[in-house]
Motif scaffolding. Sequence first.
Motif, PDB file in Angstrom:
ATOM      1  N   ARG A   1     -17.428   2.230  -7.320  1.00  0.00           N
ATOM      2  CA  ARG A   1     -18.688   2.907  -7.032  1.00  0.00           C
ATOM      3  C   ARG A   1     -18.395   3.994  -6.002  1.00  0.00           C
ATOM      4  O   ARG A   1     -17.963   3.701  -4.889  1.00  0.00           O
ATOM      5  CB  ARG A   1     -19.714   1.922  -6.500  1.00  0.00           C
ATOM      6  N   ILE A   2     -18.635   5.241  -6.408  1.00  0.00           N
ATOM      7  CA  ILE A   2     -18.408   6.384  -5.527  1.00  0.00           C
ATOM      8  C   ILE A   2     -19.776   6.925  -5.131  1.00  0.00           C
ATOM      9  O   ILE A   2     -20.600   7.230  -5.999  1.00  0.00           O
ATOM     10  CB  ILE A   2     -17.583   7.469  -6.237  1.00  0.00           C
ATOM     11  N   TYR A   3     -19.991   7.042  -3.844  1.00  0.00           N
ATOM     12  CA  TYR A   3     -21.289   7.494  -3.374  1.00  0.00           C
ATOM     13  C   TYR A   3     -21.515   8.969  -3.689  1.00  0.00           C
ATOM     14  O   TYR A   3     -20.595   9.776  -3.669  1.00  0.00           O
ATOM     15  CB  TYR A   3     -21.451   7.210  -1.878  1.00  0.00           C
ATOM     16  N   LYS A   4     -22.754   9.276  -4.010  1.00  0.00           N
ATOM     17  CA  LYS A   4     -23.150  10.626  -4.401  1.00  0.00           C
ATOM     18  C   LYS A   4     -22.791  11.646  -3.311  1.00  0.00           C
ATOM     19  O   LYS A   4     -22.358  12.748  -3.611  1.00  0.00           O
ATOM     20  CB  LYS A   4     -24.648  10.647  -4.692  1.00  0.00           C
ATOM     21  N   THR A   5     -22.936  11.250  -2.060  1.00  0.00           N
ATOM     22  CA  THR A   5     -22.606  12.172  -0.964  1.00  0.00           C
ATOM     23  C   THR A   5     -21.120  12.536  -0.975  1.00  0.00           C
ATOM     24  O   THR A   5     -20.761  13.661  -0.628  1.00  0.00           O
ATOM     25  CB  THR A   5     -22.987  11.574   0.404  1.00  0.00           C
ATOM     26  N   THR A   6     -20.276  11.598  -1.383  1.00  0.00           N
ATOM     27  CA  THR A   6     -18.843  11.891  -1.491  1.00  0.00           C
ATOM     28  C   THR A   6     -18.604  12.937  -2.563  1.00  0.00           C
ATOM     29  O   THR A   6     -17.864  13.907  -2.346  1.00  0.00           O
ATOM     30  CB  THR A   6     -18.042  10.606  -1.817  1.00  0.00           C
ATOM     31  N   LEU A   7     -19.234  12.767  -3.721  1.00  0.00           N
ATOM     32  CA  LEU A   7     -19.067  13.743  -4.807  1.00  0.00           C
ATOM     33  C   LEU A   7     -19.593  15.112  -4.393  1.00  0.00           C
ATOM     34  O   LEU A   7     -18.965  16.138  -4.683  1.00  0.00           O
ATOM     35  CB  LEU A   7     -19.762  13.252  -6.076  1.00  0.00           C
ATOM     36  N   HIS A   8     -20.719  15.154  -3.711  1.00  0.00           N
ATOM     37  CA  HIS A   8     -21.263  16.428  -3.237  1.00  0.00           C
ATOM     38  C   HIS A   8     -20.302  17.074  -2.237  1.00  0.00           C
ATOM     39  O   HIS A   8     -20.096  18.290  -2.263  1.00  0.00           O
ATOM     40  CB  HIS A   8     -22.636  16.254  -2.613  1.00  0.00           C
TER      41      HIS A   8
ATOM     42  N   MET B   1     -17.067   4.194  -0.523  1.00  0.00           N
ATOM     43  CA  MET B   1     -16.651   3.786  -1.837  1.00  0.00           C
ATOM     44  C   MET B   1     -16.624   2.265  -1.860  1.00  0.00           C
ATOM     45  O   MET B   1     -16.265   1.635  -0.874  1.00  0.00           O
ATOM     46  CB  MET B   1     -15.285   4.421  -2.104  1.00  0.00           C
ATOM     47  N   CYS B   2     -17.039   1.698  -2.986  1.00  0.00           N
ATOM     48  CA  CYS B   2     -17.001   0.247  -3.170  1.00  0.00           C
ATOM     49  C   CYS B   2     -16.199  -0.082  -4.412  1.00  0.00           C
ATOM     50  O   CYS B   2     -16.181   0.692  -5.373  1.00  0.00           O
ATOM     51  CB  CYS B   2     -18.408  -0.323  -3.321  1.00  0.00           C
ATOM     52  N   VAL B   3     -15.541  -1.238  -4.379  1.00  0.00           N
ATOM     53  CA  VAL B   3     -14.728  -1.695  -5.501  1.00  0.00           C
ATOM     54  C   VAL B   3     -15.109  -3.127  -5.829  1.00  0.00           C
ATOM     55  O   VAL B   3     -15.118  -3.981  -4.942  1.00  0.00           O
ATOM     56  CB  VAL B   3     -13.223  -1.610  -5.170  1.00  0.00           C
ATOM     57  N   ASP B   4     -15.431  -3.382  -7.086  1.00  0.00           N
ATOM     58  CA  ASP B   4     -15.726  -4.722  -7.589  1.00  0.00           C
ATOM     59  C   ASP B   4     -14.548  -5.125  -8.460  1.00  0.00           C
ATOM     60  O   ASP B   4     -14.394  -4.644  -9.585  1.00  0.00           O
ATOM     61  CB  ASP B   4     -17.026  -4.693  -8.380  1.00  0.00           C
ATOM     62  N   LEU B   5     -13.674  -5.978  -7.926  1.00  0.00           N
ATOM     63  CA  LEU B   5     -12.450  -6.345  -8.646  1.00  0.00           C
ATOM     64  C   LEU B   5     -12.725  -7.181  -9.888  1.00  0.00           C
ATOM     65  O   LEU B   5     -12.000  -7.088 -10.876  1.00  0.00           O
ATOM     66  CB  LEU B   5     -11.496  -7.088  -7.706  1.00  0.00           C
ATOM     67  N   LYS B   6     -13.772  -7.985  -9.854  1.00  0.00           N
ATOM     68  CA  LYS B   6     -14.099  -8.842 -10.993  1.00  0.00           C
ATOM     69  C   LYS B   6     -14.519  -8.014 -12.212  1.00  0.00           C
ATOM     70  O   LYS B   6     -14.125  -8.297 -13.336  1.00  0.00           O
ATOM     71  CB  LYS B   6     -15.215  -9.815 -10.616  1.00  0.00           C
ATOM     72  N   GLN B   7     -15.310  -6.973 -11.973  1.00  0.00           N
ATOM     73  CA  GLN B   7     -15.825  -6.132 -13.060  1.00  0.00           C
ATOM     74  C   GLN B   7     -14.991  -4.868 -13.269  1.00  0.00           C
ATOM     75  O   GLN B   7     -15.350  -4.030 -14.096  1.00  0.00           O
ATOM     76  CB  GLN B   7     -17.276  -5.736 -12.772  1.00  0.00           C
ATOM     77  N   PHE B   8     -13.901  -4.693 -12.478  1.00  0.00           N
ATOM     78  CA  PHE B   8     -13.036  -3.506 -12.553  1.00  0.00           C
ATOM     79  C   PHE B   8     -13.845  -2.232 -12.298  1.00  0.00           C
ATOM     80  O   PHE B   8     -13.632  -1.204 -12.919  1.00  0.00           O
ATOM     81  CB  PHE B   8     -12.312  -3.413 -13.904  1.00  0.00           C
ATOM     82  N   ARG B   9     -14.794  -2.311 -11.367  1.00  0.00           N
ATOM     83  CA  ARG B   9     -15.753  -1.240 -11.151  1.00  0.00           C
ATOM     84  C   ARG B   9     -15.501  -0.546  -9.818  1.00  0.00           C
ATOM     85  O   ARG B   9     -15.259  -1.188  -8.802  1.00  0.00           O
ATOM     86  CB  ARG B   9     -17.163  -1.826 -11.180  1.00  0.00           C
TER      87      ARG B   9
ATOM     88  N   TYR C   1     -15.456  -5.083  -2.435  1.00  0.00           N
ATOM     89  CA  TYR C   1     -15.013  -4.535  -1.160  1.00  0.00           C
ATOM     90  C   TYR C   1     -15.569  -3.141  -0.933  1.00  0.00           C
ATOM     91  O   TYR C   1     -15.808  -2.400  -1.883  1.00  0.00           O
ATOM     92  CB  TYR C   1     -13.480  -4.484  -1.118  1.00  0.00           C
ATOM     93  N   ARG C   2     -15.737  -2.800   0.325  1.00  0.00           N
ATOM     94  CA  ARG C   2     -16.182  -1.465   0.732  1.00  0.00           C
ATOM     95  C   ARG C   2     -15.054  -0.813   1.511  1.00  0.00           C
ATOM     96  O   ARG C   2     -14.415  -1.453   2.347  1.00  0.00           O
ATOM     97  CB  ARG C   2     -17.422  -1.565   1.610  1.00  0.00           C
ATOM     98  N   LEU C   3     -14.809   0.463   1.232  1.00  0.00           N
ATOM     99  CA  LEU C   3     -13.828   1.251   1.966  1.00  0.00           C
ATOM    100  C   LEU C   3     -14.529   2.438   2.599  1.00  0.00           C
ATOM    101  O   LEU C   3     -15.389   3.053   1.973  1.00  0.00           O
ATOM    102  CB  LEU C   3     -12.727   1.778   1.042  1.00  0.00           C
ATOM    103  N   SER C   4     -14.139   2.748   3.818  1.00  0.00           N
ATOM    104  CA  SER C   4     -14.652   3.926   4.508  1.00  0.00           C
ATOM    105  C   SER C   4     -13.572   4.996   4.480  1.00  0.00           C
ATOM    106  O   SER C   4     -12.383   4.687   4.463  1.00  0.00           O
ATOM    107  CB  SER C   4     -14.992   3.593   5.961  1.00  0.00           C
ATOM    108  N   GLY C   5     -14.008   6.246   4.487  1.00  0.00           N
ATOM    109  CA  GLY C   5     -13.013   7.305   4.424  1.00  0.00           C
ATOM    110  C   GLY C   5     -13.503   8.594   5.039  1.00  0.00           C
ATOM    111  O   GLY C   5     -14.523   8.633   5.719  1.00  0.00           O
ATOM    112  N   TYR C   6     -12.752   9.643   4.769  1.00  0.00           N
ATOM    113  CA  TYR C   6     -13.074  10.965   5.294  1.00  0.00           C
ATOM    114  C   TYR C   6     -12.727  12.015   4.240  1.00  0.00           C
ATOM    115  O   TYR C   6     -11.939  11.777   3.329  1.00  0.00           O
ATOM    116  CB  TYR C   6     -12.336  11.228   6.613  1.00  0.00           C
TER     117      TYR C   6
ATOM    118  N   THR D   1     -26.666   7.362 -10.349  1.00  0.00           N
ATOM    119  CA  THR D   1     -27.820   6.584  -9.925  1.00  0.00           C
ATOM    120  C   THR D   1     -28.384   7.273  -8.687  1.00  0.00           C
ATOM    121  O   THR D   1     -27.907   8.342  -8.295  1.00  0.00           O
ATOM    122  CB  THR D   1     -27.423   5.133  -9.594  1.00  0.00           C
ATOM    123  N   ARG D   2     -29.311   6.656  -8.067  1.00  0.00           N
ATOM    124  CA  ARG D   2     -29.921   7.268  -6.886  1.00  0.00           C
ATOM    125  C   ARG D   2     -28.892   7.550  -5.789  1.00  0.00           C
ATOM    126  O   ARG D   2     -28.962   8.545  -5.089  1.00  0.00           O
ATOM    127  CB  ARG D   2     -31.009   6.355  -6.367  1.00  0.00           C
ATOM    128  N   TYR D   3     -27.906   6.663  -5.645  1.00  0.00           N
ATOM    129  CA  TYR D   3     -26.957   6.785  -4.545  1.00  0.00           C
ATOM    130  C   TYR D   3     -25.496   6.908  -4.960  1.00  0.00           C
ATOM    131  O   TYR D   3     -24.667   7.238  -4.124  1.00  0.00           O
ATOM    132  CB  TYR D   3     -27.073   5.571  -3.606  1.00  0.00           C
TER     133      TYR D   3
END
Length: 129
Positions: free
Chosen positions: A11-18, A1-9, A88-93, A60-62
């Motif tokens: 990003r959740i990776y497609k593999t996480t949703l799957h 997962m990535c977080v863009d604090l400036k744009q309040f965005r 920022y990028r966060l890793s998880g499980y 998107t693609r990813y």
Amino acid sequence: MCVDLKQFRIRIYKTTLHSLGDPKYIQILVNPNDKAVAIRSVDVEMSGDQTFRINFQQLTRYSYVINSRTFTEKLCEIDETLEPNGSYRLSGYILPDKHIAIFPLSTICKIEIKESVNEQSLTSNFDNR
């Protein structure tokens, strides 16, 4: 997962949703005591919560992008070392039986853009954390 604090965005990776079972809705939760972010699969929208409908047509693609000022502000409250204009990028499980993904804040690393003469590349700066 990535977080863009400036744009309040977010990003959740497609593999996480799957891995969460391709949910119709997700909740983005922040636990200040455990210093963790969670993405939970839910069947219906819940009022008053950070619940988002997932439109798989917009993947998107990813990844899938969500904008949430509330989430990014809460994240900055928990970790005051985060730069307001940073990404920022966060890793998880995944906990598949609970349909939840956990991202400990201890895994957060800043994404820096380095420009060379002819190209632009992303690198993670693990030394700052």
